[in-house]
Enzyme design. Structure first.
Site, short mmCIF file in Angstrom:
data_model
loop_
_atom_site.label_atom_id
_atom_site.label_comp_id
_atom_site.label_asym_id
_atom_site.label_seq_id
_atom_site.Cartn_x
_atom_site.Cartn_y
_atom_site.Cartn_z
N GLU A 119 28.23 -23.49 7.11
CA GLU A 119 29.26 -22.65 8.11
C GLU A 119 30.14 -23.76 8.74
O GLU A 119 31.38 -23.45 8.70
CB GLU A 119 28.67 -21.64 9.12
CG GLU A 119 29.78 -20.84 9.55
CD GLU A 119 30.52 -21.51 10.83
OE1 GLU A 119 31.48 -20.97 11.16
OE2 GLU A 119 30.00 -22.49 11.51
N ASP A 122 23.04 -24.89 9.78
CA ASP A 122 23.64 -25.92 9.97
C ASP A 122 24.14 -26.21 11.10
O ASP A 122 24.90 -25.55 12.04
CB ASP A 122 24.61 -26.56 8.65
CG ASP A 122 25.89 -25.42 8.60
OD1 ASP A 122 25.48 -24.10 8.94
OD2 ASP A 122 27.03 -25.96 8.60
#
Length: 383
Positions: free
Chosen positions: A141, A75
């Site tokens: 994250e 991500d």
């Protein structure tokens, strides 16, 4: 832009990953691309979708012996205003200056590509290597970080998985790739403090209690407090107030309540419980009517000099000719969750000068250097 045929395996994969708009927690099939490559290389694959977050665990090697894990995230943070980008944030191109441009180039799709290509080469050349090579990849994250690495680590803990060493691909370098590796991080303890007074008219302060006036001396004392001295690896614990909010918006009303947001970035010299107790003592000392909601993002962790740091430093030296510096500066990373398994953790990735910025970019050739460093580390630890 470089023609696709001229790209190294690492750069070709990095461009593929960057072109996928995987704004947290969306993965946009980045993990599918990685798992296909790892599966073809002989890795056992275990997708772990937890709530709305895609994760996977992959492993190659024997059931016994040491485990070296590569960890990272697919991500990325939002792009910010598209108009501010010189090229499209997901165009994934190499410009005339040799810079790989796009959201995630530094943080951290470039590292993911380097890790994967290094692992493919290693297991191809050393199919009977000792121990295991593993991957722990998440898409959470940059977000709340609750259903990603943190949750996967709990599953690995429950079934007794062994993780001896971990390299997290966060962009650790400052000026040149490999000049800095992170061998630890400070803990992060946030808080929302509520102080209650009594609302009233500003012309009749004796009939009210102004929480702004009441809390000001306590906040000043908290800001001036020396929480610890730090140590050889960590600077002293810091306390920062990030927001104050009070009032009704009217100029003639004494507010009845105040909220303050603050955060500790704390060293291994302090504990969560100790910091909380000292804050409570100061607030009580000032006779406040208060309540705190605490939020622990992560405890501090430290990897002292040993097998992992030695192997990484030697690989950087052999590949670049430069000595690396170990550092615990910066914010938090998913390394904080992995370290709870008793794992030696370091962060090693590209230059971090443009992370989270508009026009994120890194020197494209650095990814081939990083691939070689990862490969050399595998050789040093698992052969």
């Amino acid at each position: 832009m470089s023609a696709p045929a001229t790209l190294s395996p690492t750069l070709a994969l990095a461009c593929d990953l960057i072109s996928r708009p995987s704004v947290t927690p969306v993965d946009a099939d980045c993990q599918a691309v990685m798992m296909k490559r790892l599966g073809d290389a002989g890795f056992a694959l275990e997708p772990m979708r937890i709530e709305d977050v895609d994760n996977f665990w992959a492993r190659h090697g024997k059931g016994d012996g040491p485990v070296l894990c590569f960890a990272g995230h697919t991500d990325v943070v939002p792009t910010g205003p598209i108009s501010g980008w010189q090229h499209g944030p997901f165009d994934a191109l190499i410009d005339e200056d040799g810079m790989l441009c796009g959201r995630g180039a530094a943080d951290m799709k470039g590292s993911l590509a380097a890790m994967l290509v290094a692992a493919e080469r290693f297991v191809g050349e050393y199919p009977d290597h000792k121990g295991s090579v593993a991957f722990l990849i998440t898409s959470d994250e940059e977000g709340p970080a609750q259903h990603g690495t943190k949750a996967v680590v709990e599953r690995l803990r429950e079934r007794g998985e062994r993780l001896d060493w971990c390299i997290v691909g966060e962009p650790s370098s400052t000026n040149l790739v490999g000049d800095v590796v992170k061998n630890g991080r400070r803990g992060s303890l946030g808080a929302v403090l509520t102080v209650r007074g009594k609302q009233g008219h500003v012309a009749y302060p004796h009939l009210a209690q102004n929480p702004i006036h009441l809390v000001a001396p306590a906040l000043a004392e908290l800001a001036a407090e020396r929480w610890d001295q730090g140590n050889d690896f960590f600077p002293p614990t810091s306390f920062q107030i990030s927001n104050l909010n009070s009032g009704t918006g009217a100029t003639n009303v004494i507010p009845g309540e105040l909220t303050a947001l603050f955060n500790f970035r704390f060293s291994t010299e302090s504990t969560v419980e100790g910091l909380q107790a000292r804050v409570a003592a100061i607030l009580d000392k000032h006779g406040l009517n208060w309540h705190i909601d605490w939020a622990l993002s992560g405890r501090p962790f430290l990897t002292e000099p040993g097998a992992l740091l030695d192997a990484v430093a030697a690989s950087i030296k052999a590949t670049t000719g430069r000595d690396t510096q170990a550092s615990t500066s910066g914010g938090t990373s998913d390394g904080r969750f992995i370290a709870t398994l008793g794992t030696q953790v370091v962060e090693l990735g590209p230059v971090n000068a443009t992370i989270h910025q508009v026009n994120e970019r890194i020197l494209a050739s650095d990814l081939d250097v990083l691939t070689e460093i990862y490969y050399q580390t595998l050789v040093r630890l698992l052969t």
